[in-house]
Design a protein around this motif. Structure first.
Motif, PDB file in Angstrom:
ATOM      1  N   CYS A 243      10.991  11.914  -3.536  1.00  0.00           N
ATOM      2  CA  CYS A 243      11.472  10.535  -3.673  1.00  0.00           C
ATOM      3  C   CYS A 243      12.994  10.549  -3.616  1.00  0.00           C
ATOM      4  O   CYS A 243      13.623  11.553  -3.920  1.00  0.00           O
ATOM      5  CB  CYS A 243      11.061   9.935  -5.009  1.00  0.00           C
TER       6      CYS A 243
ATOM      7  N   TYR B 111       1.601   7.961  -1.649  1.00  0.00           N
ATOM      8  CA  TYR B 111       1.129   8.112  -3.030  1.00  0.00           C
ATOM      9  C   TYR B 111      -0.261   7.496  -3.126  1.00  0.00           C
ATOM     10  O   TYR B 111      -0.450   6.403  -3.654  1.00  0.00           O
ATOM     11  CB  TYR B 111       2.107   7.450  -4.009  1.00  0.00           C
ATOM     12  N   THR B 112      -1.243   8.227  -2.621  1.00  0.00           N
ATOM     13  CA  THR B 112      -2.600   7.695  -2.512  1.00  0.00           C
ATOM     14  C   THR B 112      -3.237   7.405  -3.862  1.00  0.00           C
ATOM     15  O   THR B 112      -4.183   6.620  -3.946  1.00  0.00           O
ATOM     16  CB  THR B 112      -3.490   8.665  -1.716  1.00  0.00           C
ATOM     17  N   GLU B 113      -2.729   8.001  -4.929  1.00  0.00           N
ATOM     18  CA  GLU B 113      -3.291   7.729  -6.258  1.00  0.00           C
ATOM     19  C   GLU B 113      -2.829   6.373  -6.806  1.00  0.00           C
ATOM     20  O   GLU B 113      -3.411   5.855  -7.755  1.00  0.00           O
ATOM     21  CB  GLU B 113      -2.925   8.851  -7.245  1.00  0.00           C
ATOM     22  N   GLU B 114      -1.801   5.795  -6.193  1.00  0.00           N
ATOM     23  CA  GLU B 114      -1.293   4.493  -6.627  1.00  0.00           C
ATOM     24  C   GLU B 114      -2.153   3.370  -6.040  1.00  0.00           C
ATOM     25  O   GLU B 114      -2.520   3.409  -4.864  1.00  0.00           O
ATOM     26  CB  GLU B 114       0.157   4.292  -6.184  1.00  0.00           C
ATOM     27  N   GLU B 115      -2.464   2.399  -6.873  1.00  0.00           N
ATOM     28  CA  GLU B 115      -3.229   1.232  -6.427  1.00  0.00           C
ATOM     29  C   GLU B 115      -2.333   0.296  -5.618  1.00  0.00           C
ATOM     30  O   GLU B 115      -1.135   0.191  -5.883  1.00  0.00           O
ATOM     31  CB  GLU B 115      -3.782   0.465  -7.637  1.00  0.00           C
ATOM     32  N   ASN B 116      -2.931  -0.409  -4.642  1.00  0.00           N
ATOM     33  CA  ASN B 116      -2.196  -1.462  -3.952  1.00  0.00           C
ATOM     34  C   ASN B 116      -1.801  -2.514  -4.993  1.00  0.00           C
ATOM     35  O   ASN B 116      -2.544  -2.758  -5.948  1.00  0.00           O
ATOM     36  CB  ASN B 116      -3.059  -2.109  -2.871  1.00  0.00           C
ATOM     37  N   GLU B 117      -0.628  -3.121  -4.802  1.00  0.00           N
ATOM     38  CA  GLU B 117      -0.176  -4.106  -5.798  1.00  0.00           C
ATOM     39  C   GLU B 117       0.786  -5.108  -5.190  1.00  0.00           C
ATOM     40  O   GLU B 117       1.430  -4.850  -4.181  1.00  0.00           O
ATOM     41  CB  GLU B 117       0.493  -3.406  -6.982  1.00  0.00           C
TER      42      GLU B 117
ATOM     43  N   GLU C 220       0.882  -1.165   0.000  1.00  0.00           N
ATOM     44  CA  GLU C 220       0.000   0.000   0.000  1.00  0.00           C
ATOM     45  C   GLU C 220       0.921   1.216   0.000  1.00  0.00           C
ATOM     46  O   GLU C 220       1.815   1.331   0.835  1.00  0.00           O
ATOM     47  CB  GLU C 220      -0.878   0.017   1.243  1.00  0.00           C
ATOM     48  N   TYR C 221       0.721   2.106  -0.954  1.00  0.00           N
ATOM     49  CA  TYR C 221       1.550   3.298  -1.066  1.00  0.00           C
ATOM     50  C   TYR C 221       0.926   4.414  -0.234  1.00  0.00           C
ATOM     51  O   TYR C 221      -0.008   5.089  -0.661  1.00  0.00           O
ATOM     52  CB  TYR C 221       1.702   3.715  -2.530  1.00  0.00           C
TER      53      TYR C 221
END
Length: 159
Positions: free
Chosen positions: A98, A22-28, A18-19
């Motif tokens: 980053c 970076y809340t716009e990034e999907e969990n992966e 879970e990012y």
């Protein structure tokens, strides 16, 4: 943040991420180790030597030369570096919230260096001017070696 972990049918260790920043990034799901096609060992068929860890743990406390305290809490990893960066030093450069692992390739001025980012898939590639205040020592995050090693070095003299 690591939410879960699994070993795939093909035997690869993966973490479910879970990012947080970076809340716009999907969990992966991310494979923890991946082959670095740029490693000479990869071309020689030495797969274990061409494997890179794709996640980094939290960076340890680090201090510039004269800032190192006399005592540290037990079991705390600490990095100490000189303020004198030189060509060839491996660094992490803070840019756009980053850290990008790079190598110093030129000293532009008293406060600015030119860095070369790692090529994909390990980085974004390319050369960039970087303020020295935005640099920290790059560390080898190898969990295979069982330790983290400082990749940056110090030179004597002033910059």
């Amino acid at each position: 943040q690591i939410i879960d972990m699994r070993v795939t049918e093909s035997g690869h260790l993966e973490y479910y991420l879970e990012y947080i920043d970076y809340t716009e990034e999907e969990n992966e799901w991310i494979r923890v180790f991946q082959k670095n096609p740029l490693s000479p060992a990869c071309g020689e068929g030495k797969s274990s030597e061409s494997t890179e860890i794709m996640l980094r743990p939290a960076f340890p406390h680090w201090y510039r030369g004269g800032q190192v305290p006399a005592r540290f809490p037990k079991n705390e990893l600490v990095a100490s570096v000189c303020d004198t960066w030189k060509v060839g030093d491996k660094v992490d450069w803070r840019c756009s919230d980053c850290y990008w692992t790079a190598e110093i390739i030129r000293l532009n001025s008293r406060d600015v260096v030119q860095v070369m980012l790692l090529d994909p898939p390990m980085g974004e590639g390319g050369q960039h001017p970087a303020k020295k205040k935005d640099l920290r020592p790059a560390l080898d995050w190898s969990i295979i070696k069982g330790k983290r090693e400082i990749l940056a070095s110090c030179s004597s003299g002033s910059s």
